[in-house]
Design a protein around this motif. Structure first.
Motif, PDB file in Angstrom:
ATOM      1  N   TRP A  30      -4.486  -3.320  -4.079  1.00 11.56           N
ATOM      2  CA  TRP A  30      -4.467  -2.985  -2.655  1.00 11.56           C
ATOM      3  C   TRP A  30      -4.149  -4.199  -1.789  1.00 11.56           C
ATOM      4  O   TRP A  30      -3.440  -4.083  -0.779  1.00 11.56           O
ATOM      5  N   SER A  35      -1.048  -4.532   4.895  1.00  7.07           N
ATOM      6  CA  SER A  35      -1.444  -3.374   5.693  1.00  7.07           C
ATOM      7  C   SER A  35      -1.991  -3.840   7.037  1.00  7.07           C
ATOM      8  O   SER A  35      -3.040  -3.393   7.488  1.00  7.07           O
ATOM      9  N   GLN A  46      -0.470   1.925   1.583  1.00  2.26           N
ATOM     10  CA  GLN A  46      -1.887   1.733   1.292  1.00  2.26           C
ATOM     11  C   GLN A  46      -2.628   3.066   1.300  1.00  2.26           C
ATOM     12  O   GLN A  46      -3.456   3.335   0.416  1.00  2.26           O
TER      13      GLN A  46
END
Length: 407
Positions: A30, A35, A46
């Motif tokens: 992640w 993001s 994401q």
């Protein structure tokens, strides 16, 4: 065996499931995605990964469109702005114990920010990278905890809603309504901001926060021939900033942060925008701040012959601790001690979605995420051993809430 040890032993299977979740691998995956709050493409990637990760949990999972918003640009014009989609999961809405868990997928690091890579430190005990603590590590711990809950026979007593929003770092303008709906009627809330200190200390009471753009409209004129006919918006904005700054006091922080405006040196500027943040400690401080801003704006308008339009709001209400919140903190801290890592809580000057949840009348502990530090900087780090540690803590807290059923 002590009563506390027996309690932990009773829930050992669920705790072990939580601890065994692939949290570090998830954080690495992640955090490799930028993001930033304004990076809609990165947020979409994401959100898709998070939806895949949360999909094995029971219930209804959706990616929810954000409420559109608006910003004041550097010219003083109000422009529409879009936000990324939010993850919303609802599980067992008829269960007797209802909880809400929240987190955010966005970071403060824009797509063009130089901090984009992960670095292992201290032989892998520490991970440096964008969002590893704030809060992709927290999301991984949340998911692991829910996997633990689902492995317990108590799961049928627990219903929960999960909201992972895309805009927390900019005040949650596109998700505040979703969070408020999810919080309604819940016994308690857990939010996965990183701990207040690297030792695991929780953030307790928080101030509120309001972000404002004060648009000053003056009158242009030639700076040499007839400056007296002008109304200098930059000077008025500077005076406004100084008056607001001088009005700060204990219980009310005021930070004039930026002035946009101005133009050629031979022109009296007719437009300026002051950006300011106010942080009231208590609800009554927020009411005073509203009145204070109105009074100072009126004073500056009169003194400089300008007009001032206020854009913005107190998006984060103050979060003092009431009796229910204190009982929830006591439960969390007792659970941490049973798991072998005692923690406490202390007031924090920061704000988060926990402020908004508390304003709905729901007790919340909003630093259930990982241990780490240096957030919002290129030195941000995650203490890797805190992933299973905090996942087990959340699992135990939720199961104890299921057993007790009240605060």
């Amino acid at each position: 065996m002590s009563e506390g040890a027996a309690l932990v032993a009773t829930h050992r299977t669920a705790l072990d499931v939580a601890a065994a979740a692939p949290m570090l691998a998830q954080v690495r995956s992640w955090s490799a995605i930028n993001s930033g709050s304004r990076n809609l493409d990165g947020l979409a990637r994401q959100a898709a990964l998070l939806a895949d990760a949360f999909a094995p949990l029971p219930g209804q999972l959706d990616l929810v469109e954000a409420v559109p918003g608006e910003n004041v640009d550097s010219s003083g014009s109000v422009r529409p702005v879009a936000y990324g989609r939010h993850l919303h999961l609802r599980v067992r809405p008829s269960a007797p114990v209802q909880l809400v868990l929240t987190g955010h997928m966005d970071t403060v690091f824009a797509a063009d920010h130089p901090f984009q890579t992960l670095t292992d430190l201290d032989g892998g005990a520490v991970l440096n990278g964008p969002g590893v603590a704030d809060m992709k590590g927290g999301i991984a711990a949340m998911l692991a905890a829910l996997r633990g809950v689902e492995a317990s026979p108590l799961r049928e007593r627990i219903g929960y809603e999960v909201v992972i929003n895309s805009d927390e770092e900019i005040g949650s303008p596109g998700s505040a309504a979703l969070i408020a709906r999810a919080a309604q009627g819940k016994l308690a809330a857990l939010t996965y901001e990183p701990s207040a200190l690297p030792d695991g200390t929780l953030a307790g009471a928080r101030p509120g926060s309001g972000n404002f753009s004060l648009i000053v409209s003056g009158r242009s004129a030639h700076a040499g021939r007839n400056p007296e006919d002008g109304r200098n918006a930059v000077v008025a904005a500077a005076d406004l900033a100084l008056r607001l700054y001088q009005a700060r006091r204990p219980g009310l922080s005021i930070n004039p942060a930026k002035i946009d405006g101005g133009g050629p040196n031979n022109m009296v500027p007719d437009r300026a925008i002051l950006r300011v943040n106010l942080r009231p400690a208590l609800p009554e401080d927020q009411l005073e701040a509203e009145a204070l801003m109105a009074a100072i704006i009126a004073e500056v308008e009169t003194a400089h012959g300008v007009s001032i339009h206020r854009h913005g709001s107190f998006g984060r209400p103050p979060k003092p601790l009431d009796a229910k919140a204190e009982r929830l903190f006591a439960l969390v801290e007792d659970s941490a001690a049973l798991l072998g890592r005692p923690i406490g809580h202390r007031p924090s000057g920061g704000v988060c979605d926990g402020n908004n949840i508390a304003a709905c009348g729901v007790p919340v502990v909003d630093t259930m995420g990982v241990r780490g530090g240096a957030i919002h900087s290129a030195d941000e780090y995650l203490i890797v051993e805190s992933l299973p540690e905090r996942a087990m803590l959340s699992t135990l807290v939720m199961l104890r809430l299921a057993e007790g059923g009240a605060l």
